[in-house]
Structure formats: structure tokens, C-alpha cells
Design a protein around this motif. Structure first.
Motif: not given
Length: 200
Positions: A73-86, A91-102
Motif C-alpha cells: 500500500l502506497h499511503l500510510p495506514v493506521e490500523e486499529g478498530p476503525a481502520e483495517v487492511v483486507l 476485482d470485487d472487494g466483497f468477494y470471499e472477503t470479510p468486508l461485508n461482515a466488518l
């Protein structure tokens, strides 16, 4: 003037990886894109909105193959309860990821989508978000793609800006297109409470 739209609960940052925004293979006007996406991330964090960085895991030999410089990832990430990396493989970010559940668990019902590529991962993710019932906002200046090269007997080259605009249009009336990242407002979602166990 772009009509004001209600604030959204979350920001999806799609595939802003070094392979696509840095160096000779960067999308056209990558500096502008990074500035606008950076503005959105800062605004979302300041408002307590949920931020999701989607990162594509490309196949072996691809510029975004996991573990390579282009995959990061090119920009800094501040991972925590309100910021995540998946990570994702389609192409679809929802496909077989926990995105919708999160998003659901965090109380998100509306979101903004930005990143690359306009007609591929950005579009696919935005379309599924709408199908799942989210209100989707897309800032025009915060997503990008490459020029389409000419094809004999079909068309000349298609500039990247036209491809991005067409990708927005193809999403239909369900998406809210705003002119710029500065037109997007954020608010903190209200996490859903867990239901008590039966009989409690």
C-alpha cells in the motif's frame, strides 16, 4: 456546484498500491489521485468513520504479486478498530472477503469508494456495495485508471479520464457521484450491539 450529500459512515480505499500509483507504470496524474485519496483518508479518520484499505493479491509474476514492492500500500495506514487492511484476489472487494461482515458489525450503512482502477476494482466493489444495500458515494477526482490503447477496427485510444467517467456512468442511478473528494463528508457509524443469547 455539486449538491450536498449526507455524510457517510465508511471509506473504501481500493488498491492504492505502489504498482499502480508510483513509477513508470503509475496511472496518469497519480500525484493528484494520491492527494485526493489522502484527503479522504484524513477526513474519515478525523470524523471517526470506518476506513478499509483493500489490497489486491496479484498472481505470480504480476506487478502486485504479494511480497513485491508493487504490492505494498502506497499511503500510510493506521490500523486499529476503525481502520483495517483486507486482501483480495478478485476485482470485487466483497468477494470471499470479510468486508461485508466488518462493515455490518461496525454499523456502516453508507460509504465512499475511491482508488484504482475505475472500471475494474473500484466499479466492481461499488456495484456490490449497492447490491448489498449500502448508500454509495463516489468522488470523481479520487479514482483513476489507465488509457485504453487503440484496437484495430474497433477504436482509437481512449483517454483514462473518459474511461473513469464512463465507469461512473455505468454504475447507474444508485451511486451518488460528487465532483471532488472535498465534497464527501464523514460521520462515525454506530456499531451494532450483539444480540443476547436465547433466554438471557
Amino acid at each position: 456546484m455539486t449538491p450536498a450529500v449526507p455524510p457517510v459512515h465508511a471509506l473504501l480505499v481500493v488498491d492504492v498500491q505502489s504498482a499502480f500509483v508510483h513509477g513508470a507504470e503509475a496511472v496518469p496524474d497519480a500525484a493528484r489521485l494520491l492527494d485526493r485519496v489522502g484527503h479522504l483518508i484524513s477526513a474519515a479518520r478525523a470524523s471517526g468513520a470506518f476506513v478499509v484499505h483493500l489490497r489486491n493479491d496479484g498472481p505470480p509474476g504480476a506487478t502486485d504479486e504479494p511480497g513485491t514492492p508493487g504490492w505494498r500500500l502506497h499511503l500510510p495506514v493506521e490500523e486499529g478498530p476503525a481502520e483495517v487492511v483486507l486482501g483480495k484476489t478478485e476485482d470485487d472487494g466483497f468477494y470471499e472477503t470479510p468486508l461485508n461482515a466488518l462493515l455490518t458489525r461496525s454499523g456502516v450503512r453508507s460509504l465512499a469508494v475511491c482508488g484504482v482502477m475505475s472500471e475494474m476494482c473500484v466499479s466492481a466493489t461499488a456495484r456490490t456495495a449497492m447490491e448489498l444495500g449500502y448508500r454509495v458515494v463516489m468522488p470523481h477526482d479520487a479514482h483513476a485508471t489507465y488509457d485504453i490503447p487503440p484496437a484495430a477496427g474497433i477504436s482509437g485510444a481512449v483517454p483514462a479520464a473518459m474511461v473513469s467517467r464512463t465507469a461512473e456512468w455505468a454504475l447507474g442511478d444508485g451511486v451518488q457521484i460528487v465532483a471532488g473528494a472535498a465534497d464527501v463528508r464523514f460521520t462515525a457509524p454506530t456499531p451494532r450491539r450483539a444480540r443476547p443469547a436465547h433466554g438471557m
